[in-house]
Design a protein around this motif. Structure first.
Motif, short mmCIF file in Angstrom:
data_model
loop_
_atom_site.label_atom_id
_atom_site.label_comp_id
_atom_site.label_asym_id
_atom_site.label_seq_id
_atom_site.Cartn_x
_atom_site.Cartn_y
_atom_site.Cartn_z
N UNK A 199 79.15 19.20 62.56
CA UNK A 199 79.41 20.54 63.16
C UNK A 199 79.53 21.92 62.22
N UNK A 200 78.73 22.79 61.67
CA UNK A 200 79.33 23.39 60.63
C UNK A 200 80.01 24.54 60.47
N UNK A 201 79.81 24.91 61.50
CA UNK A 201 81.63 25.73 61.87
C UNK A 201 82.91 25.23 61.47
N UNK A 202 82.58 24.13 62.19
CA UNK A 202 84.44 23.39 61.55
C UNK A 202 83.85 23.27 60.57
N UNK A 203 82.97 22.73 60.12
CA UNK A 203 83.38 21.91 58.42
C UNK A 203 83.67 23.31 57.76
N UNK A 204 82.85 24.50 57.96
CA UNK A 204 83.43 25.39 57.00
C UNK A 204 84.80 25.98 56.94
N UNK A 205 85.81 25.65 58.62
CA UNK A 205 87.09 26.10 58.36
C UNK A 205 88.09 24.92 57.71
N UNK A 206 87.51 23.80 58.06
CA UNK A 206 88.01 22.56 57.13
C UNK A 206 88.42 22.93 56.11
N UNK A 207 86.92 22.87 55.60
CA UNK A 207 87.24 23.54 53.69
C UNK A 207 87.80 24.69 53.57
N UNK A 208 88.35 25.97 54.23
CA UNK A 208 89.01 26.98 53.77
C UNK A 208 89.84 26.71 54.14
N UNK A 209 90.76 25.62 55.44
CA UNK A 209 92.42 25.57 55.30
C UNK A 209 92.33 25.01 54.16
N UNK A 210 92.11 23.75 53.83
CA UNK A 210 91.96 22.94 52.45
C UNK A 210 92.34 23.65 52.05
N UNK A 211 91.23 24.40 51.33
CA UNK A 211 91.53 25.23 50.00
C UNK A 211 92.40 26.09 49.75
N UNK A 212 92.91 26.24 51.02
CA UNK A 212 93.91 27.71 51.55
C UNK A 212 95.11 26.84 51.06
N UNK A 213 95.44 25.53 51.47
CA UNK A 213 96.62 24.42 51.31
C UNK A 213 96.56 24.18 49.63
N UNK A 214 95.83 24.08 49.07
CA UNK A 214 95.91 24.20 47.48
C UNK A 214 95.67 24.91 47.08
#
Length: 211
Positions: free
Chosen positions: A140-155
């Motif tokens: 799912x493209x939207x969910x994938x983009x959200x996950x990338x953003x969340x993981x980058x924010x955590x990092x």
């Protein structure tokens, strides 16, 4: 009116914190007569280098915060539109440049055009590549983009915590992440956009320069 006052209050808190850190830095550098004004006390040696357990906690809390913001915003949107579904929860985050990034992930730079022109100038590829990689697993493209953003924010929060702790201790580092997270425009960190990736790479770059 209430929203305006809330944004003004949070913005004022961030400005005060930033000004205090600048004044402290100027005082330590001898640029002003504020050298003796200890706005932030010098950290103990043990507070300058957080252990791995603390950094894992920072990462986990950052992800939890982004998840809660996602759920609150998505459920409010679904309640307002009367479309309570998973797709509806995701679609409310498809705003502004997010549409371009989703199309670039799905169609590529050669296949996606706007007004007959390819989007080569401002939409850099790293976020698109990472989202496409995650999308291979998620589907799912939207969910994938959200996950990338969340993981980058955590990092980014982990690196910022380490960076601030180095000079000001863990107490100030926790406050920094708190103000960063509740800043009104911090919601961009949770969308399908590159702000979180930029945050991560900037904080990581500054940390490794210091190291």
């Amino acid at each position: 009116m209430g929203s305006l006052l809330w944004n003004a209050l949070l913005s004022a808190l961030v400005v005060v914190l930033g000004a205090s850190l600048v004044l402290r830095w100027c005082g330590n550098c001898g640029l002003t007569p504020l050298r003796s004004w200890q706005i932030c006390p010098q950290p103990a040696e043990g507070e300058r280098y957080p252990d791995g357990k603390r950094l894992v906690q920072v990462f986990g809390l950052a992800l939890l915060f982004r998840l809660l913001i996602f759920l609150a915003g998505s459920l409010a949107y679904c309640a307002a539109t009367g479309q309570l579904s998973f797709d509806g929860m995701l679609s409310c985050w498809l705003r502004w440049d997010a549409r371009h990034y989703v199309n670039l992930v799905e169609l590529g730079y050669g296949g996606y055009t706007e007004n007959g022109q390819h989007l080569f100038l401002v939409f850099f590829p790293l976020y698109v590549w990472l989202t496409r990689l995650v999308n291979l697993l998620v589907g799912n493209t939207i969910l994938s983009g959200l996950l990338v953003s969340w993981l980058c924010f955590g990092g980014g929060c982990v690196y910022t915590y380490r960076l601030v702790s180095l000079d000001y201790g863990e107490t100030t580092a926790r406050r920094t992440l708190l103000f960063l997270s509740v800043f009104p425009y911090a919601f961009f960190f949770g969308g399908v956009m590159t702000e979180s990736l930029f945050f991560l790479t900037t904080a990581a770059g500054l940390w490794h320069i210091r190291r």
